[in-house]
Structures are given as C-alpha cells and as structure tokens.
Design a protein around this motif. Structure first.
Motif, mmCIF file in Angstrom:
data_model
loop_
_atom_site.group_PDB
_atom_site.id
_atom_site.type_symbol
_atom_site.label_atom_id
_atom_site.label_comp_id
_atom_site.label_asym_id
_atom_site.label_seq_id
_atom_site.Cartn_x
_atom_site.Cartn_y
_atom_site.Cartn_z
ATOM 1 N N GLN A 143 0.592 -1.378 0.006
ATOM 2 C CA GLN A 143 0.168 0.080 -0.098
ATOM 3 C C GLN A 143 0.760 1.382 0.101
ATOM 4 O O GLN A 143 0.296 2.279 -0.016
ATOM 5 N N GLY A 144 2.233 1.157 -0.068
ATOM 6 C CA GLY A 144 2.898 2.166 -0.049
ATOM 7 C C GLY A 144 4.295 1.975 -0.898
ATOM 8 O O GLY A 144 4.087 1.153 -1.573
ATOM 9 N N LEU A 145 5.320 2.882 -0.812
ATOM 10 C CA LEU A 145 6.555 2.506 -1.299
ATOM 11 C C LEU A 145 7.499 2.430 -0.297
ATOM 12 O O LEU A 145 8.118 3.550 0.449
ATOM 13 N N TRP A 146 8.147 1.217 -0.100
ATOM 14 C CA TRP A 146 9.223 0.840 0.866
ATOM 15 C C TRP A 146 10.620 0.917 0.316
ATOM 16 O O TRP A 146 11.520 0.651 1.239
ATOM 17 N N GLY A 196 13.095 12.226 -9.643
ATOM 18 C CA GLY A 196 11.567 12.113 -9.704
ATOM 19 C C GLY A 196 11.231 10.728 -9.687
ATOM 20 O O GLY A 196 11.925 9.863 -9.681
ATOM 21 N N LEU A 197 9.876 10.732 -9.361
ATOM 22 C CA LEU A 197 9.137 9.361 -9.027
ATOM 23 C C LEU A 197 9.256 8.710 -10.367
ATOM 24 O O LEU A 197 9.269 7.535 -10.328
ATOM 25 N N ASP A 198 8.744 9.434 -11.274
ATOM 26 C CA ASP A 198 8.494 8.580 -12.576
ATOM 27 C C ASP A 198 9.798 7.748 -13.193
ATOM 28 O O ASP A 198 9.821 6.434 -13.720
ATOM 29 N N HIS A 199 11.074 8.485 -13.131
ATOM 30 C CA HIS A 199 12.476 7.758 -13.284
ATOM 31 C C HIS A 199 12.508 6.552 -12.540
ATOM 32 O O HIS A 199 13.066 5.638 -12.950
ATOM 33 N N TYR A 200 12.216 6.825 -11.097
ATOM 34 C CA TYR A 200 12.499 5.799 -10.299
ATOM 35 C C TYR A 200 11.588 4.608 -10.523
ATOM 36 O O TYR A 200 12.108 3.290 -10.514
ATOM 37 N N ILE A 201 10.405 4.872 -10.844
ATOM 38 C CA ILE A 201 9.484 3.737 -10.896
ATOM 39 C C ILE A 201 9.740 2.836 -12.164
ATOM 40 O O ILE A 201 9.711 1.568 -12.259
ATOM 41 N N LEU A 202 9.987 3.660 -13.239
ATOM 42 C CA LEU A 202 10.217 3.022 -14.595
ATOM 43 C C LEU A 202 11.548 2.109 -14.767
ATOM 44 O O LEU A 202 11.829 1.370 -15.629
ATOM 45 N N LYS A 203 12.611 2.692 -13.969
ATOM 46 C CA LYS A 203 13.851 2.236 -14.067
ATOM 47 C C LYS A 203 14.115 1.140 -13.159
ATOM 48 O O LYS A 203 14.776 0.250 -13.348
ATOM 49 N N THR A 204 13.323 0.868 -12.183
ATOM 50 C CA THR A 204 13.546 -0.098 -11.045
ATOM 51 C C THR A 204 12.702 -1.581 -11.259
ATOM 52 O O THR A 204 11.637 -1.260 -11.775
ATOM 53 N N PRO A 205 13.408 -2.565 -11.388
ATOM 54 C CA PRO A 205 12.763 -3.838 -11.624
ATOM 55 C C PRO A 205 11.762 -3.937 -10.489
ATOM 56 O O PRO A 205 11.656 -3.444 -9.388
ATOM 57 N N LEU A 240 2.809 -3.597 -4.820
ATOM 58 C CA LEU A 240 1.861 -3.588 -5.831
ATOM 59 C C LEU A 240 1.271 -2.241 -6.180
ATOM 60 O O LEU A 240 0.799 -2.135 -7.294
ATOM 61 N N LEU A 241 1.525 -1.340 -5.424
ATOM 62 C CA LEU A 241 0.924 0.160 -5.564
ATOM 63 C C LEU A 241 2.008 0.552 -6.767
ATOM 64 O O LEU A 241 1.685 1.208 -7.662
ATOM 65 N N ALA A 242 3.226 0.296 -6.556
ATOM 66 C CA ALA A 242 4.343 0.831 -7.601
ATOM 67 C C ALA A 242 4.165 -0.044 -8.888
ATOM 68 O O ALA A 242 4.407 0.566 -9.855
ATOM 69 N N LYS A 300 1.243 -1.145 -9.942
ATOM 70 C CA LYS A 300 0.151 -0.464 -10.725
ATOM 71 C C LYS A 300 0.588 1.073 -11.368
ATOM 72 O O LYS A 300 0.044 1.331 -12.344
ATOM 73 N N LEU A 301 1.211 1.864 -10.524
ATOM 74 C CA LEU A 301 1.887 2.971 -10.920
ATOM 75 C C LEU A 301 2.486 2.870 -12.382
ATOM 76 O O LEU A 301 2.465 3.764 -13.198
ATOM 77 N N LYS A 302 3.352 1.855 -12.026
ATOM 78 C CA LYS A 302 4.279 1.709 -13.433
ATOM 79 C C LYS A 302 3.662 1.243 -14.746
ATOM 80 O O LYS A 302 3.797 1.757 -16.092
ATOM 81 N N ARG A 303 2.346 0.436 -14.614
ATOM 82 C CA ARG A 303 1.812 -0.096 -15.689
ATOM 83 C C ARG A 303 0.806 1.214 -16.182
ATOM 84 O O ARG A 303 0.798 1.309 -17.329
ATOM 85 N N LYS A 304 0.165 2.036 -15.321
ATOM 86 C CA LYS A 304 -0.473 3.340 -15.644
ATOM 87 C C LYS A 304 0.712 4.270 -16.618
ATOM 88 O O LYS A 304 0.444 4.684 -17.627
ATOM 89 N N MET A 305 1.844 4.270 -16.085
ATOM 90 C CA MET A 305 2.618 5.169 -16.809
ATOM 91 C C MET A 305 3.076 4.767 -18.118
ATOM 92 O O MET A 305 3.216 5.660 -19.056
ATOM 93 N N LEU A 306 3.327 3.349 -18.257
ATOM 94 C CA LEU A 306 3.817 2.908 -19.469
ATOM 95 C C LEU A 306 2.442 2.849 -20.512
ATOM 96 O O LEU A 306 2.880 3.029 -21.685
ATOM 97 N N LEU A 307 1.244 2.618 -19.834
ATOM 98 C CA LEU A 307 0.144 2.677 -20.890
ATOM 99 C C LEU A 307 -0.053 4.236 -21.358
ATOM 100 O O LEU A 307 -0.490 4.465 -22.441
#
Length: 284
Positions: free
Chosen positions: A85-88, A146-155, A162-164, A166-173
């Motif tokens: 439910q968060g970003l740890w 930024g958040l977008d680079h961190y989410i998209l770059k990190t495996p 799961l929150l990360a 979902k965010l990554k999937r929405k960003m890519l879409l």
C-alpha cells in the motif's frame, strides 16, 4: 552391457523438471508476457538493502593472514501486506535474534522500517499522491530525479509493492497511448520525449499483463478464454458462408437484398414492441 550404460538409465529417470507455479491448471496457459513479469518479481535477485556485499571470491585476514572464501548470504526479509500500500524502497521486516544480556539466552527480535507519510508527484500521470514511504524510497526518488524515473527504471524485485506495479503500468500505458496532458500538446510532447526511452523494454502485451498478481492474472486469462470460446449461433455462420459464396459467384444484388431484409425485420420487431406498449394504439 557396460557400466556406463547401466548408470545412464537411472540418471535420466531421476532428472526431472521441478514443477513451478505455471505447471498446472489455468496458470499453465498464461502468456509469456505475464511470466516475464512474474520472474522479474519473484525470481530475479534484488539489490542488497540491509547488508553490504563483499567483493571478490576470497578474502585475507589482515591479522592472521588466513584466506577464506567470501560468503554473501542475503538477509531474509518479510514483506507484509502493508508494504503493497506504499513505497518502501525494497525494505522489509528483518527477523532475527538479539542477545540483550551477555549471560542470557538470545531472544527473537524483529526490525521494522521507519515509515513516513509523504506527498509524491508523478509527471506522466500529472497527479499528487499521499502514500506511506520510507526514507530509502525518498532518497531513491531524489537520486533518480523524480518518481517517474525511479518507478520506470527499477525492476519489480526491488520495488516490492503492488502500488508501485500499478503506477508503473499506468505510466507505460499513458506513454504508449500518448494520452497524457490532453489539454496541453506542447507539454505532452515534452514529457513523452523525456520518458519514451523506457518503452523499448516492454511490448504492448507485456504492459497489459504487468503488475498483476497471480490471482488477477488467472482471472484475466479465464475471462479471455470465456470470450474466445463463446459459441456462435449457426445461422450467423451459415449466413456468412452463403454471402461469401454469392460474392464469389459475382451476385452483389443478393447481398443488398439480404441487408434490406434484415433491416425490415428489425423495424418490424421495434414497431411490434411499440404497439404493445402504447395503450391507445388500434388493435385489430
């Protein structure tokens, strides 16, 4: 029969593939796009968080000069449901033992990460979000600009959220469909050109299946199979075959007549229903 052939037969029998999550049932029919995400999440080796790995294969004791092999054993961690439910930032709950007094037996102890509630911003989604984060997650966001680079770059194995996912999937879409900033085309092109490099790592099908749990993926696959295997009325199949045969014979007038007939049938059905609902209509 020589000894070599005698030992080859039982070796072939004993060498079998260990069943995994994709060996039985609906999970065996899941596409390769979801299997790629699952192995990235569950099988790929994450970056060390709670320990610093030693380089090389051997090390020498500076006092005794004894050479010993380097053993980098990862610290086992627990990831509760709250971490999704968060970003740890890859942190988890460390379970171990603690010796609080020198003459007493060690006791079990849990080390929990320090959690904070913070506001983060996504440039691609153009949204501010209030989530629970750790200081390591905030440091990684700042290090990646930024958040977008961190989410998209990190495996997925390092995100562990799961929150990360979902965010990554929405960003890519959003990047794939280019539907970001619908009211500002200049900003849309600027943001798209900044983050389009991450689209090269995924196909359209992989983005569609990214971030789903095993239960969600099985449910999605069952819905797809239900739609694909839905039976079609035979009259539609026979009518299509008849039209194809008539078109092959060069009879275009028959097709127009069939379309006109279907339109008349639909109009008659609608008028019959309206006459039934109208109490003032004349009945003969």
């Amino acid at each position: 029969m020589n000894g070599r052939k005698v030992y080859e037969i039982p070796n072939r029998i004993l060498k079998f593939n260990k069943p995994d999550n994709f060996s039985f049932g609906v999970a065996a029919r899941l596409p390769e796009a979801y299997k790629k995400f699952w192995y990235e999440w569950k099988k790929q080796k994450p970056v060390p968080v709670h320990y610093i790995p030693e380089p090389g294969k051997w090390k020498r004791n500076p006092e005794t000069g004894e050479v010993t092999p380097v053993q980098n054993f990862p610290i086992p961690m627990m990831f509760p449901n709250e971490c999704h439910q968060g970003l740890w930032g890859g942190e988890g709950i460390v379970r171990g033992f603690q010796k609080r007094k020198p003459r007493r037996r060690r006791v079990p102890h849990y080390w929990f990460p320090t959690l904070h509630r913070s506001v983060i911003y996504s440039e691609i989604l153009n949204k501010h979000m209030t989530v629970v984060v750790t200081m390591r997650a905030l440091d990684l966001i700042h290090e990646n600009y930024g958040l977008d680079h961190y989410i998209l770059k990190t495996p997925a194995c390092d995100l562990q959220s799961l929150l990360a996912f979902k965010l990554k999937r929405k960003m890519l879409l959003s990047l794939m469909n280019r539907d970001l900033y619908p009211d500002d085309p200049v900003k849309r092109e600027d943001v798209y050109n900044t983050y389009k490099k991450y689209l090269g790592n995924y196909t359209e099908e992989e983005v569609e299946w990214y971030g789903l749990t095993m239960f969600e993926a099985i449910k999605k696959q069952m819905n797809r199979e239900e739609v694909m295997n839905k039976p079609k009325p035979l009259k539609i199949m026979y009518r299509a075959e008849l039209v194809e045969q008539l078109q092959a014979a060069g009879i275009e007038e028959v097709k127009a007549a069939l379309e006109e007939y279907e339109g008349n049938v639909k109009s008659q059905k609608i008028s019959s229903w309206l006459s039934k609902l109208n109490p003032f209509s004349s009945r003969k």
